[in-house]
Design a protein around this motif. Sequence first.
Motif, PDB file in Angstrom:
ATOM      1  N   GLU A 180       0.820  -1.216   0.000  1.00 44.66           N
ATOM      2  CA  GLU A 180       0.000   0.000   0.000  1.00 44.66           C
ATOM      3  C   GLU A 180       0.852   1.263   0.000  1.00 44.66           C
ATOM      4  OE1 GLU A 180      -3.585   0.258   2.574  1.00 44.66           O
ATOM      5  OE2 GLU A 180      -2.466   1.865   3.570  1.00 44.66           O
ATOM      6  N   VAL A 181       1.844   1.315   0.869  1.00 41.05           N
ATOM      7  CA  VAL A 181       2.671   2.514   0.970  1.00 41.05           C
ATOM      8  C   VAL A 181       3.483   2.720  -0.311  1.00 41.05           C
ATOM      9  CG1 VAL A 181       4.576   3.603   2.218  1.00 41.05           C
ATOM     10  CG2 VAL A 181       2.772   2.424   3.485  1.00 41.05           C
ATOM     11  N   TYR A 182       4.012   1.631  -0.852  1.00 36.37           N
ATOM     12  CA  TYR A 182       4.797   1.743  -2.101  1.00 36.37           C
ATOM     13  C   TYR A 182       3.909   2.246  -3.240  1.00 36.37           C
ATOM     14  CZ  TYR A 182       7.630   0.397  -6.149  1.00 36.37           C
ATOM     15  OH  TYR A 182       8.328   0.403  -7.322  1.00 36.37           O
ATOM     16  N   ARG A 183       2.692   1.725  -3.323  1.00 34.70           N
ATOM     17  CA  ARG A 183       1.783   2.174  -4.380  1.00 34.70           C
ATOM     18  C   ARG A 183       1.498   3.673  -4.237  1.00 34.70           C
ATOM     19  NH1 ARG A 183      -2.384  -0.592  -3.065  1.00 34.70           N
ATOM     20  NH2 ARG A 183      -3.520   1.097  -2.032  1.00 34.70           N
ATOM     21  N   GLU A 184       1.253   4.119  -3.014  1.00 35.02           N
ATOM     22  CA  GLU A 184       0.965   5.535  -2.809  1.00 35.02           C
ATOM     23  C   GLU A 184       2.193   6.397  -3.073  1.00 35.02           C
ATOM     24  OE1 GLU A 184      -1.170   6.272   0.847  1.00 35.02           O
ATOM     25  OE2 GLU A 184      -2.416   4.490   0.541  1.00 35.02           O
ATOM     26  N   LEU A 185       3.368   5.871  -2.814  1.00 34.88           N
ATOM     27  CA  LEU A 185       4.590   6.608  -3.140  1.00 34.88           C
ATOM     28  C   LEU A 185       4.695   6.842  -4.646  1.00 34.88           C
ATOM     29  CD1 LEU A 185       8.093   6.219  -1.641  1.00 34.88           C
ATOM     30  CD2 LEU A 185       7.850   6.039  -4.109  1.00 34.88           C
ATOM     31  N   THR A 186       4.339   5.840  -5.435  1.00 35.30           N
ATOM     32  CA  THR A 186       4.389   6.035  -6.891  1.00 35.30           C
ATOM     33  C   THR A 186       3.397   7.102  -7.336  1.00 35.30           C
ATOM     34  OG1 THR A 186       2.783   4.266  -7.389  1.00 35.30           O
ATOM     35  CG2 THR A 186       5.094   3.640  -7.242  1.00 35.30           C
ATOM     36  N   TYR A 187       2.252   7.182  -6.657  1.00 31.82           N
ATOM     37  CA  TYR A 187       1.280   8.224  -6.988  1.00 31.82           C
ATOM     38  C   TYR A 187       1.854   9.608  -6.694  1.00 31.82           C
ATOM     39  CZ  TYR A 187      -2.203   4.438  -7.042  1.00 31.82           C
ATOM     40  OH  TYR A 187      -2.904   3.283  -7.295  1.00 31.82           O
ATOM     41  N   MET A 188       2.616   9.711  -5.612  1.00 34.50           N
ATOM     42  CA  MET A 188       3.191  11.007  -5.267  1.00 34.50           C
ATOM     43  C   MET A 188       4.269  11.412  -6.262  1.00 34.50           C
ATOM     44  SD  MET A 188       3.139  10.832  -1.123  1.00 34.50           S
ATOM     45  CE  MET A 188       1.613  10.258  -0.344  1.00 34.50           C
ATOM     46  N   TRP A 189       5.047  10.429  -6.723  1.00 41.14           N
ATOM     47  CA  TRP A 189       6.006  10.724  -7.789  1.00 41.14           C
ATOM     48  C   TRP A 189       5.262  11.245  -9.027  1.00 41.14           C
ATOM     49  CZ3 TRP A 189       7.400   6.972 -12.047  1.00 41.14           C
ATOM     50  CH2 TRP A 189       8.348   7.527 -12.911  1.00 41.14           C
ATOM     51  N   ARG A 190       4.167  10.590  -9.356  1.00 36.98           N
ATOM     52  CA  ARG A 190       3.366  11.045 -10.493  1.00 36.98           C
ATOM     53  C   ARG A 190       2.868  12.472 -10.262  1.00 36.98           C
ATOM     54  NH1 ARG A 190      -1.727   7.426 -11.595  1.00 36.98           N
ATOM     55  NH2 ARG A 190      -2.622   8.683  -9.924  1.00 36.98           N
ATOM     56  N   GLY A 191       2.483  12.791  -9.026  1.00 42.38           N
ATOM     57  CA  GLY A 191       2.035  14.136  -8.704  1.00 42.38           C
ATOM     58  C   GLY A 191       3.126  15.170  -8.894  1.00 42.38           C
ATOM     59  N   TYR A 192       4.345  14.857  -8.436  1.00 42.39           N
ATOM     60  CA  TYR A 192       5.456  15.798  -8.615  1.00 42.39           C
ATOM     61  C   TYR A 192       5.695  16.059 -10.101  1.00 42.39           C
ATOM     62  CZ  TYR A 192       6.595  14.549  -3.734  1.00 42.39           C
ATOM     63  OH  TYR A 192       6.551  14.323  -2.386  1.00 42.39           O
ATOM     64  N   VAL A 193       5.595  15.011 -10.900  1.00 41.58           N
ATOM     65  CA  VAL A 193       5.801  15.158 -12.343  1.00 41.58           C
ATOM     66  C   VAL A 193       4.702  16.034 -12.947  1.00 41.58           C
ATOM     67  CG1 VAL A 193       5.769  13.900 -14.541  1.00 41.58           C
ATOM     68  CG2 VAL A 193       7.085  13.004 -12.602  1.00 41.58           C
ATOM     69  N   SER A 194       3.458  15.815 -12.535  1.00 45.29           N
ATOM     70  CA  SER A 194       2.351  16.594 -13.107  1.00 45.29           C
ATOM     71  C   SER A 194       2.466  18.072 -12.734  1.00 45.29           C
ATOM     72  CB  SER A 194       1.006  16.033 -12.652  1.00 45.29           C
ATOM     73  OG  SER A 194       0.783  16.259 -11.278  1.00 45.29           O
ATOM     74  N   HIS A 195       3.011  18.353 -11.545  1.00 46.09           N
ATOM     75  CA  HIS A 195       3.223  19.750 -11.169  1.00 46.09           C
ATOM     76  C   HIS A 195       4.153  20.439 -12.160  1.00 46.09           C
ATOM     77  CE1 HIS A 195       2.430  18.564  -6.687  1.00 46.09           C
ATOM     78  NE2 HIS A 195       1.321  18.658  -7.389  1.00 46.09           N
ATOM     79  N   VAL A 196       5.148  19.710 -12.630  1.00 45.35           N
ATOM     80  CA  VAL A 196       6.113  20.275 -13.576  1.00 45.35           C
ATOM     81  C   VAL A 196       5.506  20.395 -14.967  1.00 45.35           C
ATOM     82  CG1 VAL A 196       8.337  19.898 -14.694  1.00 45.35           C
ATOM     83  CG2 VAL A 196       8.083  19.430 -12.246  1.00 45.35           C
ATOM     84  N   VAL A 197       4.780  19.382 -15.392  1.00 46.81           N
ATOM     85  CA  VAL A 197       4.164  19.401 -16.722  1.00 46.81           C
ATOM     86  C   VAL A 197       3.303  20.649 -16.900  1.00 46.81           C
ATOM     87  CG1 VAL A 197       2.462  18.255 -18.205  1.00 46.81           C
ATOM     88  CG2 VAL A 197       4.195  16.888 -17.030  1.00 46.81           C
ATOM     89  N   ALA A 198       2.610  21.061 -15.843  1.00 39.88           N
ATOM     90  CA  ALA A 198       1.691  22.195 -15.954  1.00 39.88           C
ATOM     91  C   ALA A 198       2.383  23.482 -16.379  1.00 39.88           C
ATOM     92  CB  ALA A 198       0.979  22.404 -14.611  1.00 39.88           C
ATOM     93  N   ASN A 199       3.688  23.573 -16.207  1.00 39.69           N
ATOM     94  CA  ASN A 199       4.414  24.781 -16.626  1.00 39.69           C
ATOM     95  C   ASN A 199       4.532  24.890 -18.138  1.00 39.69           C
ATOM     96  OD1 ASN A 199       5.822  26.348 -14.190  1.00 39.69           O
ATOM     97  ND2 ASN A 199       5.731  24.168 -13.684  1.00 39.69           N
ATOM     98  N   VAL A 200       4.538  23.761 -18.824  1.00 39.96           N
ATOM     99  CA  VAL A 200       4.697  23.760 -20.282  1.00 39.96           C
ATOM    100  C   VAL A 200       3.366  24.187 -20.907  1.00 39.96           C
ATOM    101  CG1 VAL A 200       5.372  22.439 -22.298  1.00 39.96           C
ATOM    102  CG2 VAL A 200       6.361  21.888 -20.051  1.00 39.96           C
ATOM    103  N   GLY A 201       3.407  25.283 -21.652  1.00 42.35           N
ATOM    104  CA  GLY A 201       2.163  25.828 -22.198  1.00 42.35           C
ATOM    105  C   GLY A 201       1.281  26.419 -21.118  1.00 42.35           C
ATOM    106  N   GLY A 202       1.840  26.637 -19.932  1.00 41.44           N
ATOM    107  CA  GLY A 202       1.056  27.166 -18.824  1.00 41.44           C
ATOM    108  C   GLY A 202       0.833  28.664 -18.930  1.00 41.44           C
ATOM    109  N   VAL A 203      -0.206  29.099 -18.225  1.00 45.48           N
ATOM    110  CA  VAL A 203      -0.559  30.517 -18.222  1.00 45.48           C
ATOM    111  C   VAL A 203      -0.897  30.910 -16.789  1.00 45.48           C
ATOM    112  CG1 VAL A 203      -2.144  32.274 -19.087  1.00 45.48           C
ATOM    113  CG2 VAL A 203      -1.498  30.358 -20.561  1.00 45.48           C
ATOM    114  N   TYR A 204      -0.225  31.929 -16.275  1.00 46.21           N
ATOM    115  CA  TYR A 204      -0.533  32.438 -14.942  1.00 46.21           C
ATOM    116  C   TYR A 204      -1.823  33.269 -15.000  1.00 46.21           C
ATOM    117  CZ  TYR A 204       4.402  31.371 -13.976  1.00 46.21           C
ATOM    118  OH  TYR A 204       5.623  30.749 -13.842  1.00 46.21           O
TER     119      TYR A 204
END
Length: 809
Positions: free
Chosen positions: A592-616
Amino acid sequence: MYGLLLAVGVSCQTQKGVSTQTDEAPAQKKTQDDTKPYNEVITAEATSDEGLFTTHFVADKLYFEIPLEMLEKDMLLVSRIAGVPTGFGGGYINAGSKANEQVVRWSKRGNHIDMKVISFENESEEGSPIYQSVAANNFFPILFSSKIAAYNDERTSAVIEVSDLFKEEVTAINGVSPELRKRYKVKKLDKSRSYIESANAFPENIEVKHVMTYEAEEPPERDQAGTITMMMNQSMILLPEEQMQPRLADHRVGWFTTRKYDYNSDELKSDDYRIINRWQLVPKDIEAYKRGELVEPVEPIVWYIDPATPEKWRPYFRQGIEDWNVAFEAAGFKNAVIAKDPPSKEEDPDFSPEDVRYSVVRYVASTTRNAMGPSVTDPRTGEIIESDIIWYHNHLRSYRNRYMIEAGAQKPSARTLNTPEAEIGEMMRMVIAHEVGHALGLPHNMKASAAYPTDSLRSAKFTQKYGLTPSIMDYARVNYVAQPGDEEVRYIRMMGPYDLYAINWGYRYIPEADSPQEEKPILSQWILEKAGDPVYEFGNGYGGIDPQSQRESLGDDQVKASKYGLANLKKVVPNLVEWTSKDNTDYSELTEVYRELTYMWRGYVSHVVANVGGVYETRKTADQEGIVYTPVPEEKQKSAVAFLNEHAFTTPEWLLDRELLERIEATGAIERVQSLQSRALNDLLDEGRLQRMISNEQVNGNKVYTAVEMMNDLRKGIFEELYRSQKVDAYRRNIQRAYVDAAAEYVQNLKKEENNDVTSTDIIALMRGDLEQLRRDLRARRNRTNDQLSVYHWNDLIARINTALSVDA
């Protein structure tokens, strides 16, 4: 007039659990108006409950005895799901979820009582020329009708049977939406397995629970035998006779709102506006309030702690509730929010969490991992009448896991499945504070966290004073930015300056304003005083366009924050076996903890993706200088793609810990990584993102990060082995195939017969050009590696590209 609540007087002949007639009551003849004598309908066997209406159960029939003085009164009918089968709604619909909310009125029509649905969305002043048209074009539908069965002896109340309202399938009050009916292939309601569970009357509300069983070809779980059985809770709540003065909403400050349309507007259209949802707070001493003194409200906001709450958690719940007093002091009130323990039977024998006069923080013994802060709102004025905050027991598990994953590298106390009570209690306190914020009228403010410099979250002095974000209403649960060696840093969110600002804006009493319109310039001035300070900005996080407005993100630099978070995860993974293992237990906790850790890694990546083509987005009104939307700077976008090439699309060796994986699964690592990487890639190559980049280039010229540049940078990163003549491992082969398939999918749109907006954009040309370039590079370089499988892989990609580009042939 705005002010006091309606005092309800109910004329009834019954008491809780007491039948209405004795066995010796003589039989009466049928009345002249085609109703039966009272005692022939409400017999000696009736089980009755007295309140707003009197409810009567006679065998399996439910009757409402409605005082005639309650006819034409506005009542709020709130439909909630009280019990759901496993997996219902994909697990996102829980007990307590609201299904519908509507205002109703009971009306007499001849020998019938009708329940009409009333809308206050469209408004016009009574007596104005357009009033009749508004009324005619907003005719109130009849939700339910029943023939009057009897009157009480004084003929002050009418008795109707309401069984069919709760046992038939009434669309407006059931919990199975059209989308869910389609998903589960619901055929019909099975009346033989649907029934009324209970009906309880209170002075200001009626509560009915009823079970509904549907025949379904594909229910949420296979073992549900072709059925979906759920329990609904219907609350009928008397709305105040004296209405609170509404407060007009402003999109620059975050509030839950109610929409209105004013047809008396001088604009050349109906005036679309919103009012905020808030409790009614009036100072006891208005003159002292005017002088700037802190004054108690006439009626404070009170939450009771559920009797089911474990004793050890009650102090944290009380703190989370009363933390909001700091914000209300900013609005001029003291002791505005009060937490109380539940009264004993001796203190209040009639206390019930179902009674609308009491707001309760409910502790639910459930495997659901969530908490909720719903409220009941008068749609006429936006007045919040009552709130039942819900804490599901297993939400403790969510915070225990997150604390281990995001703080385990830095804090020894987080390296256990038994998080110390003081720390898990502090987390619970802040969750309750967050949910109380919702119940006070505040939505999520996902932009708040971007107000703080990322590196400030590594500072003990800064975080202990300001927390992780300016608002408790942001999703910023654990400080994943802090690094090992950052001593005395705060790890758990807390209330911040935005919360005080928002509560002052929404709740400060303005005695000099006699209407919402008179308040408006005062409220606007308060916003202008804070304009330009990111601490007081609002963004709800919807739309995915503004990278500064994201859930679970910390700091103003998402690339830097994600690097810090990733560095911590890399330290946590090798220790998870030790931190989660217990003697004589399996590895389910580790899984369970390992699975949730992978989700958090995915979250960190999505935070970065949002900058590409992003608009403040900086919310403004026309009287403010400056623009609302600003593209993310070129260098920040390039930095984001570089991060993705280095950390998201390379093989995550750190995640593939052999000692860990061989304890939790026989296979699946490749598929898991493929899913995570493909999701990030598809998000990056999203049509809307690419179109924003192309449009931005057109508007802003060459001073931008163009879509062509992004594709070039991405291709060189994902196909690095090709350009360096290196062997390609299985994980990289997957992401390279995903890249070609994503680009090919766009080109293949030309073959589709249905209208597709993407065919009229530059995106297909962009993808076609990129595939052609990649094909040239593959042909020129495919044989420069000695690994045969890599060569086969390059050839396969050439074949895929040929197929994609053959649409013109």
